[in-house]
Design an enzyme around this catalytic site. Structure first.
Site, PDB file in Angstrom:
ATOM      1  N   HIS A  89       0.554  -1.513  -0.119  1.00 18.21           N
ATOM      2  CA  HIS A  89       0.140   0.069  -0.040  1.00 18.21           C
ATOM      3  C   HIS A  89       0.848   0.973  -0.058  1.00 18.21           C
ATOM      4  CE1 HIS A  89      -3.580   2.295   0.952  1.00 18.21           C
ATOM      5  NE2 HIS A  89      -3.056   2.636   1.876  1.00 18.21           N
ATOM      6  N   ASP A 109      -7.009  -2.401   4.229  1.00 18.18           N
ATOM      7  CA  ASP A 109      -5.185  -2.018   4.356  1.00 18.18           C
ATOM      8  C   ASP A 109      -4.953  -1.687   5.977  1.00 18.18           C
ATOM      9  OD1 ASP A 109      -5.062  -1.620   1.898  1.00 18.18           O
ATOM     10  OD2 ASP A 109      -6.088   0.841   2.064  1.00 18.18           O
TER      11      ASP A 109
HETATM   12  C1  GRF Z   1       1.466   0.169  -5.918  1.00 19.60           C
HETATM   13  O1  GRF Z   1       0.924   1.617  -5.863  1.00 19.60           O
HETATM   14  C2  GRF Z   1       0.219  -0.269  -5.051  1.00 19.60           C
HETATM   15  O2  GRF Z   1       1.322   0.478  -3.308  1.00 19.60           O
HETATM   16  C3  GRF Z   1      -0.619   0.433  -4.513  1.00 19.60           C
HETATM   17  O3  GRF Z   1      -0.980   0.102  -6.660  1.00 19.60           O
HETATM   18  C4  GRF Z   1      -0.107   0.583  -7.279  1.00 19.60           C
HETATM   19  C5  GRF Z   1       0.172  -0.759  -8.062  1.00 19.60           C
HETATM   20  O4  GRF Z   1       1.062  -0.469  -9.381  1.00 19.60           O
HETATM   21  N1  GRF Z   1      -1.309  -0.565  -4.309  1.00 19.60           N
HETATM   22  P1  GRF Z   1       1.089  -1.375  -9.629  1.00 19.60           P
HETATM   23  O5  GRF Z   1       0.628  -2.377 -10.947  1.00 19.60           O
HETATM   24  O6  GRF Z   1       2.450  -2.375  -9.101  1.00 19.60           O
HETATM   25  O7  GRF Z   1       2.189  -0.373 -11.147  1.00 19.60           O
END
Ligand code: GRF
Length: 196
Positions: free
Chosen positions: A104, A140
């Site tokens: 997160h 979360d």
């Molecule tokens: C990341 O910023 C993650 O923390 C959030 O969603 C985004 C996903 O990015 N939960 P990716 O698909 O891994 O590029």
């Protein structure tokens, strides 16, 4: 890994898992969105990928049971989520308890939910960051496995802050998955317990 979009964390875990001593293998990617860019990341790495569209199921739990079946068929031990935009049923969270990780983009418990970077900017915090945590049923809110902080700089937008945090996400997720795969951190009585 469970994804819904871009797949940059997926890429970082794939890259980390190439190291001969890395204790986990990325064996299956599941997306609930058929147009997720992360599916190409999986394909380029030769990793089996499946699309399980949530809208094909009548309930959250029915969708989760389809995911569970796919995970069991592939003999999956741990599930790492990144940008997977579905809330799990209590049944799934309990069934996979201790084996379910998420990343997160905030220093939880600050700023859960969505529009996370804008929440951080609106709150005027001087630093933000990212958290890898065990997933429990509440959104979360699971026990922390790893965190990294970055400064919030004058003039930051949600996009510039997100980019600064993403660099750290790509570092701590591989580290956190390693700890879990090696059982150096386990979920016990609702808490992360670290073993040396
Ligand atoms: C990341 O910023 C993650 O923390 C959030 O969603 C985004 C996903 O990015 N939960 P990716 O698909 O891994 O590029």
């Amino acid at each position: 890994m469970l994804i819904s979009g871009r797949g940059s964390n997926l890429q970082s875990l794939i890259d980390a898992a190439k190291a001969p001593d890395y204790p986990a293998e990325i064996a299956l990617v599941i997306s609930n969105k058929e147009n997720a860019a992360g599916l190409c990341v999986a394909q380029n790495a030769g990793i089996p990928a499946r699309v399980i569209p949530h809208q094909n199921y009548e309930s959250r739990e029915a969708f989760d049971r389809a995911i569970d079946m796919a995970l069991r068929e592939a003999k999956i031990d741990l599930v790492a989520e990144a940008g997977f935009m579905r809330i799990h049923s209590e049944w799934f969270a309990k069934t996979w308890e201790g084996k379910l990780l998420n990343i997160h983009p905030s220093l939880l418990p600050l700023f859960p939910g969505i529009r996370v970077h804008q929440q951080a900017l609106d709150a005027g915090v001087k630093e933000s960051g990212c958290t890898v945590h065990f997933i429990v049923h509440e959104l979360d809110s699971g026990p922390t496995i790893a965190q990294a902080a970055v400064p919030v700089l004058p003039g930051d937008t949600a996009e510039t802050l997100a980019a600064r945090i993403l660099v750290e996400e790509h570092k701590i997720y591989p580290q956190a998955l390693k700890l879990v795969a090696e059982k150096k951190v386990v979920l016990k009585d609702g808490k992360s317990v670290f073993r040396t």
